[in-house]
Design a protein around this motif. Structure first.
Motif, short mmCIF file in Angstrom:
data_model
loop_
_atom_site.label_atom_id
_atom_site.label_comp_id
_atom_site.label_asym_id
_atom_site.label_seq_id
_atom_site.Cartn_x
_atom_site.Cartn_y
_atom_site.Cartn_z
N LEU A 220 -7.47 12.66 -9.05
CA LEU A 220 -8.12 11.35 -8.88
C LEU A 220 -9.48 11.34 -9.56
O LEU A 220 -9.85 10.37 -10.23
CB LEU A 220 -8.25 11.03 -7.39
CG LEU A 220 -6.94 10.80 -6.64
CD1 LEU A 220 -7.19 10.70 -5.14
CD2 LEU A 220 -6.25 9.53 -7.14
N LEU B 232 -10.76 5.78 -2.34
CA LEU B 232 -9.88 4.70 -1.90
C LEU B 232 -9.79 3.59 -2.94
O LEU B 232 -8.78 2.88 -3.01
CB LEU B 232 -10.35 4.14 -0.56
CG LEU B 232 -10.25 5.10 0.62
CD1 LEU B 232 -10.72 4.42 1.90
CD2 LEU B 232 -8.83 5.62 0.80
N ASP B 233 -10.82 3.42 -3.75
CA ASP B 233 -10.73 2.48 -4.87
C ASP B 233 -9.76 3.02 -5.93
O ASP B 233 -9.09 2.25 -6.62
CB ASP B 233 -12.11 2.26 -5.50
CG ASP B 233 -13.02 1.41 -4.62
OD1 ASP B 233 -12.51 0.72 -3.71
OD2 ASP B 233 -14.25 1.47 -4.84
N ALA B 234 -9.70 4.35 -6.04
CA ALA B 234 -8.83 4.97 -7.04
C ALA B 234 -7.37 5.04 -6.59
O ALA B 234 -6.47 5.07 -7.43
CB ALA B 234 -9.32 6.39 -7.36
N TRP B 235 -7.16 5.06 -5.26
CA TRP B 235 -5.79 5.12 -4.74
C TRP B 235 -5.72 4.41 -3.40
O TRP B 235 -6.56 4.64 -2.53
CB TRP B 235 -5.33 6.58 -4.56
CG TRP B 235 -3.85 6.63 -4.29
CD1 TRP B 235 -3.23 6.50 -3.08
CD2 TRP B 235 -2.81 6.76 -5.26
NE1 TRP B 235 -1.87 6.55 -3.24
CE2 TRP B 235 -1.59 6.73 -4.56
CE3 TRP B 235 -2.81 6.94 -6.65
CZ2 TRP B 235 -0.35 6.83 -5.22
CZ3 TRP B 235 -1.59 7.05 -7.29
CH2 TRP B 235 -0.37 7.00 -6.58
N PRO B 236 -4.74 3.53 -3.18
CA PRO B 236 -4.66 2.74 -1.95
C PRO B 236 -4.10 3.54 -0.78
O PRO B 236 -2.99 3.30 -0.30
CB PRO B 236 -3.72 1.60 -2.34
CG PRO B 236 -2.82 2.20 -3.37
CD PRO B 236 -3.68 3.17 -4.16
N MET C 162 0.85 -1.20 0.00
CA MET C 162 0.00 0.00 0.00
C MET C 162 0.88 1.23 0.00
O MET C 162 1.82 1.34 0.77
CB MET C 162 -0.91 -0.01 1.25
CG MET C 162 -1.76 1.26 1.38
SD MET C 162 -2.77 1.26 2.88
CE MET C 162 -3.95 0.00 2.51
N THR C 163 0.56 2.19 -0.85
CA THR C 163 1.26 3.45 -0.86
C THR C 163 0.44 4.44 -0.06
O THR C 163 -0.42 5.12 -0.56
CB THR C 163 1.46 3.95 -2.29
OG1 THR C 163 2.17 2.96 -3.01
CG2 THR C 163 2.26 5.23 -2.31
N ALA D 252 0.35 3.95 -8.40
CA ALA D 252 0.84 3.80 -7.02
C ALA D 252 2.19 3.10 -6.94
O ALA D 252 3.05 3.51 -6.15
CB ALA D 252 -0.20 3.08 -6.18
N GLY E 122 -4.17 7.51 -10.64
CA GLY E 122 -4.97 6.38 -10.21
C GLY E 122 -4.12 5.25 -9.67
O GLY E 122 -2.90 5.35 -9.59
N ARG E 123 -4.80 4.19 -9.30
CA ARG E 123 -4.15 3.06 -8.64
C ARG E 123 -2.97 2.50 -9.44
O ARG E 123 -1.99 2.05 -8.86
CB ARG E 123 -5.20 1.98 -8.38
CG ARG E 123 -4.72 0.77 -7.60
CD ARG E 123 -5.89 -0.14 -7.26
NE ARG E 123 -6.71 0.45 -6.20
CZ ARG E 123 -6.53 0.21 -4.89
NH1 ARG E 123 -5.54 -0.59 -4.48
NH2 ARG E 123 -7.33 0.76 -4.01
#
Length: 246
Positions: free
Chosen positions: A232, A62-66, A1-2, A242, A238-239
């Motif tokens: 975002l 949070l779905d778009a970025w961890p 996780m970032t 990361a 986006g993810r």
């Protein structure tokens, strides 16, 4: 996780660059921030979620970025002096268990901060624009985050709070309101100046992030992380990006 934790690199613990998604609340909904012109903020329309309910938008971010931290600005509390929107904050917390909330609700009185801390809904953000007492953030220490707010060349709030790093807690946001949602890029020079004055403080940039290149530039300038929203929602970050910051 970032997120805002640590990672192992070559046997040593190195801090990760924290990407912190942002939600702006008004009237119990999430709104889209543009250049800090709060009166014109409208309910958000985003591909990340249907509608503008705080819990749904938080989950979409949070779905778009961890991330493991979310920044929430309660604009009614900041502008009008109302109490924090506990219903909206609780909805975000319920939807995103384990995620830490940094909450800016115009906190300026110790009693209001203490009451918020008792709710367990997150860490209060002490925005310089809301302060008359420059010592509040320092007295709170690690329980709070300080936001040094600027609009263009104007520094908002007590000059002493901007000038004296002894008044800063460990986590400080460089909030450039005129660049929020403007797509103009982050204020790297301003961040570097703060970094030189307080090398031991964890600095987070807010305003202007357009994509992964800006995040890399901020990391190179010594930032501990960045607050991000528009990139975002617009899909320029986006993810998939990361791993580039891991």
């Amino acid at each position: 996780m970032t997120g805002s934790g640590d990672s192992e690199t070559g046997g040593a613990v190195a801090p990760r660059f924290a990407v912190i998604p942002v939600l702006d609340l008004r009237g119990g909904r999430v709104v889209r921030a543009r250049r800090g012109e709060r009166a014109s903020y409208a309910p958000i329309e985003t591909p990340l979620a249907k509608g503008s309910a705080p819990g749904d938008i938080a989950r979409g971010l949070l779905d778009a970025w961890p991330a493991d931290t979310l920044y929430v600005a309660d604009l009614d509390a900041i502008v009008d002096g109302t109490a924090p929107d506990r219903a909206a904050l609780s909805a975000i917390a319920k939807t995103c268990p384990g995620v830490v909330l940094w909450v800016d609700a115009g906190f300026s009185a110790p009693e209001a901060v203490a009451a918020f801390l008792e709710t367990g809904l997150g860490r209060p953000v002490i925005g310089s624009e809301s302060q008359s007492d420059p010592g509040l953030a320092a007295r709170l220490g690690d329980r709070a985050v300080l936001s040094l707010d600027t609009r263009g060349s104007a520094r908002l709030g007590p000059a002493a709070l901007h000038d004296d790093p002894a008044l800063w807690p460990a986590d400080v946001i460089a909030m450039t309101l005129a660049q929020v949602g403007a797509g103009a890029g982050p204020d790297l020079a301003g961040l570097a100046a703060l970094r030189r004055r307080a090398p031991g403080v964890r600095l987070y940039a807010a305003g202007g992030v357009r994509g992964i290149d800006d995040l890399r530039a901020l990391r190179g300038a010594g930032a501990a992380g960045a607050l991000v929203a528009s990139a975002l929602h617009d899909g320029t970050l986006g993810r998939a990006h990361a791993p580039a910051l891991a």
